[in-house]
Design an enzyme around this catalytic site. Structure first.
Site, PDB file in Angstrom:
ATOM      1  N   LYS A   1       0.841  -1.210   0.000  1.00 16.92           N
ATOM      2  CA  LYS A   1       0.000   0.000   0.000  1.00 16.92           C
ATOM      3  C   LYS A   1       0.868   1.249   0.000  1.00 16.92           C
ATOM      4  CE  LYS A   1      -1.925   1.953   4.054  1.00 16.92           C
ATOM      5  NZ  LYS A   1      -1.745   3.365   4.157  1.00 16.92           N
ATOM      6  N   ASN A   2       1.902   1.258   0.862  1.00 18.38           N
ATOM      7  CA  ASN A   2       2.672   2.494   1.047  1.00 18.38           C
ATOM      8  C   ASN A   2       3.736   2.700  -0.016  1.00 18.38           C
ATOM      9  OD1 ASN A   2       1.008   3.055   3.120  1.00 18.38           O
ATOM     10  ND2 ASN A   2       2.450   2.511   4.736  1.00 18.38           N
TER      11      ASN A   2
ATOM     12  N   CYS B   1      -5.541  12.342  12.426  1.00 21.89           N
ATOM     13  CA  CYS B   1      -6.405  11.165  12.541  1.00 21.89           C
ATOM     14  C   CYS B   1      -6.173  10.608  13.946  1.00 21.89           C
ATOM     15  CB  CYS B   1      -6.041  10.144  11.473  1.00 21.89           C
ATOM     16  SG  CYS B   1      -4.391   9.506  11.668  1.00 21.89           S
TER      17      CYS B   1
ATOM     18  N   ARG C   1      -0.565  14.562  12.766  1.00 16.62           N
ATOM     19  CA  ARG C   1      -0.146  14.409  11.362  1.00 16.62           C
ATOM     20  C   ARG C   1       0.113  15.769  10.686  1.00 16.62           C
ATOM     21  NH1 ARG C   1      -1.772   9.186   9.817  1.00 16.62           N
ATOM     22  NH2 ARG C   1      -0.029   9.206   8.376  1.00 16.62           N
TER      23      ARG C   1
ATOM     24  N   ASP D   1       3.934   0.876  12.229  1.00 16.34           N
ATOM     25  CA  ASP D   1       2.682   0.302  11.721  1.00 16.34           C
ATOM     26  C   ASP D   1       2.434  -1.094  12.258  1.00 16.34           C
ATOM     27  OD1 ASP D   1       2.804   1.860   8.427  1.00 16.34           O
ATOM     28  OD2 ASP D   1       2.279   2.604  10.407  1.00 16.34           O
TER      29      ASP D   1
ATOM     30  N   ARG E   1      -8.822  -0.369   4.225  1.00 12.81           N
ATOM     31  CA  ARG E   1      -7.975   0.683   3.638  1.00 12.81           C
ATOM     32  C   ARG E   1      -6.593   0.134   3.294  1.00 12.81           C
ATOM     33  NH1 ARG E   1      -8.165   6.436   6.430  1.00 12.81           N
ATOM     34  NH2 ARG E   1      -6.691   6.679   4.710  1.00 12.81           N
TER      35      ARG E   1
HETATM   36  C1  EPZ Z   1       3.856   7.108   6.298  1.00 16.76           C
HETATM   37  O1  EPZ Z   1       3.071   8.144   6.863  1.00 16.76           O
HETATM   38  C2  EPZ Z   1       2.922   5.895   6.187  1.00 16.76           C
HETATM   39  N1  EPZ Z   1       1.805   6.217   5.297  1.00 16.76           N
HETATM   40  C3  EPZ Z   1       2.409   5.524   7.570  1.00 16.76           C
HETATM   41  O2  EPZ Z   1       1.626   4.344   7.431  1.00 16.76           O
HETATM   42  C4  EPZ Z   1       3.601   5.208   8.482  1.00 16.76           C
HETATM   43  O3  EPZ Z   1       3.118   4.937   9.789  1.00 16.76           O
HETATM   44  C5  EPZ Z   1       4.553   6.413   8.510  1.00 16.76           C
HETATM   45  O4  EPZ Z   1       4.955   6.752   7.163  1.00 16.76           O
HETATM   46  C6  EPZ Z   1       5.810   6.125   9.328  1.00 16.76           C
HETATM   47  O5  EPZ Z   1       6.471   5.018   8.798  1.00 16.76           O
HETATM   48  C7  EPZ Z   1       1.979   6.155   3.958  1.00 16.76           C
HETATM   49  O6  EPZ Z   1       3.062   5.849   3.475  1.00 16.76           O
HETATM   50  C8  EPZ Z   1       0.780   6.463   3.110  1.00 16.76           C
HETATM   51  P1  EPZ Z   1       5.882  10.509   8.465  1.00 16.76           P
HETATM   52  P2  EPZ Z   1       3.649   9.668   6.906  1.00 16.76           P
HETATM   53  O7  EPZ Z   1       5.780  11.749   7.650  1.00 16.76           O
HETATM   54  O8  EPZ Z   1       4.372   9.948   5.645  1.00 16.76           O
HETATM   55  C9  EPZ Z   1       5.607  13.702  11.967  1.00 16.76           C
HETATM   56  C10 EPZ Z   1      -0.298   3.015   7.567  1.00 16.76           C
HETATM   57  O9  EPZ Z   1      -0.942   2.493   8.483  1.00 16.76           O
HETATM   58  N2  EPZ Z   1       5.590  14.704  10.874  1.00 16.76           N
HETATM   59  O10 EPZ Z   1       7.131   9.696   8.403  1.00 16.76           O
HETATM   60  O11 EPZ Z   1       2.529  10.542   7.288  1.00 16.76           O
HETATM   61  C11 EPZ Z   1       4.308  12.904  11.974  1.00 16.76           C
HETATM   62  O12 EPZ Z   1       3.290  13.595  12.689  1.00 16.76           O
HETATM   63  C12 EPZ Z   1       0.220   4.430   7.713  1.00 16.76           C
HETATM   64  O13 EPZ Z   1      -0.023   2.452   6.481  1.00 16.76           O
HETATM   65  C13 EPZ Z   1       5.671  16.064  11.188  1.00 16.76           C
HETATM   66  O14 EPZ Z   1       5.762  16.431  12.350  1.00 16.76           O
HETATM   67  O15 EPZ Z   1       4.674   9.538   8.120  1.00 16.76           O
HETATM   68  C14 EPZ Z   1       4.727  11.631  12.674  1.00 16.76           C
HETATM   69  O16 EPZ Z   1       4.722  11.856  14.072  1.00 16.76           O
HETATM   70  C15 EPZ Z   1      -0.082   5.011   9.092  1.00 16.76           C
HETATM   71  N3  EPZ Z   1       5.635  16.977  10.180  1.00 16.76           N
HETATM   72  C16 EPZ Z   1       6.170  11.436  12.197  1.00 16.76           C
HETATM   73  O17 EPZ Z   1       6.606  12.713  11.718  1.00 16.76           O
HETATM   74  C17 EPZ Z   1       5.535  16.603   8.842  1.00 16.76           C
HETATM   75  O18 EPZ Z   1       5.526  17.485   7.966  1.00 16.76           O
HETATM   76  C18 EPZ Z   1       6.287  10.406  11.061  1.00 16.76           C
HETATM   77  O19 EPZ Z   1       5.518  10.887   9.991  1.00 16.76           O
HETATM   78  C19 EPZ Z   1       5.460  15.227   8.548  1.00 16.76           C
HETATM   79  C20 EPZ Z   1       5.499  14.290   9.575  1.00 16.76           C
END
Ligand code: EPZ
Length: 413
Positions: A22-23, A116, A121, A305, A397
């Site tokens: 998915k990712n 969420c 996020r 995850d 999803r």
């Molecule tokens: C990706 O989300 C995945 N989603 C998530 O999987 C996964 O948990 C996550 O990476 C971490 O591995 C997809 O790929 C579609 P991040 P993403 O940006 O890109 C903070 C699932 O179940 N952050 O690495 O949103 C954020 O709040 C989903 O498949 C900021 O502060 O993850 C979080 O605490 C859930 N500012 C941390 O960084 C930003 O601009 C990691 O977020 C961006 C992120």
């Protein structure tokens, strides 16, 4: 309200073929619009988030069709760069269209993805990084308007290895003028897959698998036929389900090389793992053993995850385990449901202390997000008696067909 009814308490026995990732699929579907031509994608998972993404691409003017198992997308003519409000809010990955819309259309408007249940996020890292490549953002009542007349390569460093922000930088840098050097990039396998996909279309990206990506901007891309890798989180889910319920399971197409941190924890839990001709064989007799402490970390650390699925499995372990969630600020929501099944878990901020119990009993459970929902299914499959998992659409999803998979493992659902 729809629910899954699961008769738990029997060891698993059977096999599952692991779906496409998915990712990896979601950023790749965003990247498709960078090319004024046709893309063929294979092993793309038929999950709700992919269906949403395809609707958004169609709204932009893409022609989308499934030819057997292959997905064919023609992005020659794009007429819009506005992500419809209804989809934008529905899923986080809509924010990943920012980079590719700016790269192709030089403009974009998306609604704020919104937080969420697992956390706020924010997208500050995305916006700051894209601004360095020349993007200009203005807030509108509906969300965010972005323009980027001339994307220009540059050197930049992310304050945190955000997966989505890394993907957005890649998507805007691919067609930019000059070379972009991105430091402290996320190293998740899905990033490497996005780079391999783009390079198969003629992009010039180096450094895959490292935290320093060098993206040489090119003028245009060409057609490609690309097969998406398997989903490591889906594979890890069924590995942990076997640890929790016990049994003997064969996982076909599991991406072994991406599961080291998960395999290490499962060995500590006393779960046998054997690479065989047809796939990864997982065997677990009786209760799992506890683990000292597991911290979720950016790749190659233990994936956030799989934190909820691990929590559900450790609820039945012999002894006391500790899980520390370091990526998201609110990812222990399922503890309340697990305790109603008889689990003994105490959450203190980002720590969960799990005193394993001999048995969980079936209960009425409610999913509030994707991976927490999958974890509740794990607990229900391991528990004695009948459980109902309400709002299980969240699970769809990320899992193509959880009912089909559970039945192929001998679970009565
Ligand atoms: C990706 O989300 C995945 N989603 C998530 O999987 C996964 O948990 C996550 O990476 C971490 O591995 C997809 O790929 C579609 P991040 P993403 O940006 O890109 C903070 C699932 O179940 N952050 O690495 O949103 C954020 O709040 C989903 O498949 C900021 O502060 O993850 C979080 O605490 C859930 N500012 C941390 O960084 C930003 O601009 C990691 O977020 C961006 C992120």
């Amino acid at each position: 309200m729809e629910y899954l009814e699961i008769e738990g308490g029997n060891p698993l026995c059977g096999q599952v073929c692991i779906q496409g990732s998915k990712n990896a699929a979601l950023p790749i579907l965003s990247a498709v619009i960078l090319h004024h031509g046709t893309t063929v994608l294979r092993n793309c998972p038929k999950i709700i988030d992919v269906i949403y993404m395809l609707e958004i691409l169609k709204d932009f003017g893409c022609c989308v069709s499934w030819e057997g198992a292959a997905l064919v997308i023609d992005a020659s003519r794009l007429c819009d760069s506005q992500v419809a409000e209804c989809y934008g809010r529905q899923m986080r990955s809509s924010i990943m269209l920012l980079g590719s819309l700016l790269g192709r259309m030089k403009q974009a408007s998306v609604s704020y993805p919104g937080g969420c249940v697992i956390g706020e996020r924010p997208i500050d890292i995305h916006l700051a990084a894209l601004e360095k490549l020349g993007a200009v953002f203005t807030e509108t009542p509906a969300g965010l308007k972005a323009v980027c007349e001339k994307p220009a390569g540059t050197m930049l460093r992310l304050p945190f290895p955000s997966v989505g922000a890394t993907e957005n930088v890649i998507l805007l840098a691919v067609l930019a003028e000059g070379t972009t050097i991105l430091e402290n990039a996320a190293k998740e396998p899905e990033i490497g897959e996005l780079c391999r996909f783009l390079n198969s279309m003629g992009a010039g990206i180096e450094g895959m698998g490292t935290s320093k990506l060098v993206i040489a901007g090119v003028k245009e891309l060409h057609d490609t036929d690309f097969t998406i890798m398997s989903d490591r989180i889906v594979a890890g889910t069924y590995m942990l389900m076997t640890a929790a319920a016990g049994g003997d399971v064969l996982l076909k197409e599991a991406p072994l090389e991406q599961l080291e941190s998960v395999q290490k924890v499962l060995w500590q839990m006393g779960v046998r793992q054997e690479v065989q001709e047809e796939g990864l064989r997982i065997q677990s007799m009786g209760r799992p053993k506890c683990v000292q402490e597991v911290c979720t970390r950016p790749y190659p650390g233990f994936p956030t995850d799989l934190q909820s699925p691990l929590l559900a499995a450790l609820a039945l372990a012999e002894g006391t385990s500790v899980i520390r969630e370091t990526i998201f600020e609110a990812r222990f929501k399922i503890v309340e449901d697990l305790c109603r099944m008889g689990a003994n878990i105490h959450v203190d901020g980002q720590h969960a202390v799990i005193q394993g119990v001999k048995q969980l009993k079936g209960a009425e459970l409610t999913a509030h997000e994707l991976r927490g929902g999958a974890a509740l299914v794990i607990a229900a499959a391991a528990a004695k008696g009948t459980s109902r998992v309400y709002q299980y659409h969240y699970i769809a999803r990320g899992y193509e067909n959880i009912i089909r998979d559970l039945q192929s493992l001998g679970v009565v659902v």
